[in-house]
Design a protein around this motif. Structure first.
Motif, PDB file in Angstrom:
ATOM      1  N   LYS A  82       3.730   0.409  -3.470  1.00 29.88           N
ATOM      2  CA  LYS A  82       2.958   0.090  -4.632  1.00 29.88           C
ATOM      3  C   LYS A  82       3.660  -1.121  -5.505  1.00 29.88           C
ATOM      4  O   LYS A  82       3.645  -1.234  -6.743  1.00 29.88           O
ATOM      5  CB  LYS A  82       3.044   1.235  -5.654  1.00 29.88           C
ATOM      6  CG  LYS A  82       2.495   2.633  -4.818  1.00 29.88           C
ATOM      7  CD  LYS A  82       1.147   2.459  -4.327  1.00 29.88           C
ATOM      8  CE  LYS A  82       0.604   3.549  -3.983  1.00 29.88           C
ATOM      9  NZ  LYS A  82       1.106   4.167  -2.723  1.00 29.88           N
ATOM     10  N   SER A  85       0.873  -6.042   4.718  1.00 29.44           N
ATOM     11  CA  SER A  85      -0.252  -6.053   3.734  1.00 29.44           C
ATOM     12  C   SER A  85      -1.726  -6.118   4.115  1.00 29.44           C
ATOM     13  O   SER A  85      -2.519  -5.403   3.579  1.00 29.44           O
ATOM     14  CB  SER A  85      -0.076  -7.035   2.726  1.00 29.44           C
ATOM     15  OG  SER A  85      -0.372  -8.173   3.225  1.00 29.44           O
ATOM     16  N   GLN A 110       0.667  -1.185  -0.013  1.00 30.10           N
ATOM     17  CA  GLN A 110      -0.120   0.069  -0.147  1.00 30.10           C
ATOM     18  C   GLN A 110       0.687   1.271   0.141  1.00 30.10           C
ATOM     19  O   GLN A 110       0.350   2.236  -0.222  1.00 30.10           O
ATOM     20  CB  GLN A 110      -1.125   0.022   1.173  1.00 30.10           C
ATOM     21  CG  GLN A 110      -0.391  -0.113   2.643  1.00 30.10           C
ATOM     22  CD  GLN A 110      -0.191  -1.538   2.989  1.00 30.10           C
ATOM     23  OE1 GLN A 110       0.351  -2.419   2.302  1.00 30.10           O
ATOM     24  NE2 GLN A 110      -0.321  -1.702   4.371  1.00 30.10           N
TER      25      GLN A 110
END
Length: 223
Positions: free
Chosen positions: A147, A171, A144
């Protein structure tokens, strides 16, 4: 590369904030007090200059002070893990070497960010980094923010290659961590750690050995 010390990493491994003076320099006295706080509560290691420690905005000139003071304050009682990771391979390798030179026990390394990478490119990057690394590398899975989203099989391959000795999975995706644990289960020295409060009890039940994140800096006994 010695790995015996990192095999003791389990339970609470807080990610520490980076205390700064009004002049935006590392407040070594405050950092030492914070380290004593988490160790006195039973933490089995900690991360300095991780996401909670705002590694991405701490200038390179202050990294030496933060790492060296952390190592000196810890006095070998628990493993010291240093957050590393820059967009370029050369800079990341230099941060890993610096952490080793200053006495850290392992590094928590992000994949290169800004340009998107696929799984094969991450595999190449971490195998390159591992060639000259003198301390163990943990893969920092936090797509997050970076990327960079990869499959758990990439982690399994990096483990088989000897490129990484653990993972911090921030994650929040339980199936990802469950698959990583399954792929690495034959190696009791591999350290799968969950980052943050995501499905904490469930992650431990799946086989994660510990938890790291910001809450442990304040209430390490709860992690």
């Amino acid at each position: 590369m010695a790995t015996s010390k990192i095999e003791s990493i389990c339970d609470s491994i807080p990610a520490l904030i980076t205390p700064l003076t009004p002049n935006l320099e590392i407040d070594t006295a405050a950092q030492t007090r914070l380290i004593e706080h988490v160790l006195s509560a039973g933490s089995k290691g900690y991360v300095v200059l991780g996401s909670t420690g705002e590694f991405a905005v701490i200038p390179p000139s202050q990294r030496v002070k933060a790492i060296s003071n952390a190592v000196a304050s810890t006095k070998g009682r628990v493993p010291v893990i240093v957050g590393v990771g820059r967009p370029s391979l050369e800079e990341t390798a230099a941060e890993i070497a610096q952490a080793a030179d200053l006495g850290a026990d392992a590094v928590l390394c992000t994949p290169s960010y800004y340009f998107p990478l696929n799984g094969e490119q991450v595999w190449i990057q971490f195998n390159q980094l591992a060639k000259n690394a003198r301390i163990p590398i943990f893969y920092y899975h936090i797509p997050q923010l970076t990327k960079v989203a990869i499959g758990p099989e990439v982690i399994g391959q990096l483990w088989q290659d000897g490129a990484i000795r653990g993972i911090k999975d921030s994650s929040g995706m339980a199936p990802f961590l469950a698959r990583v644990v399954t792929l690495t289960r034959s190696d009791p020295g591999f350290r799968p750690i969950v980052g943050g409060p995501f499905y904490l009890v469930g992650s431990l039940a799946m086989g994660a050995v510990g938890v790291t994140g910001s809450p442990g800096s304040v209430l390490p006994h709860l992690e």
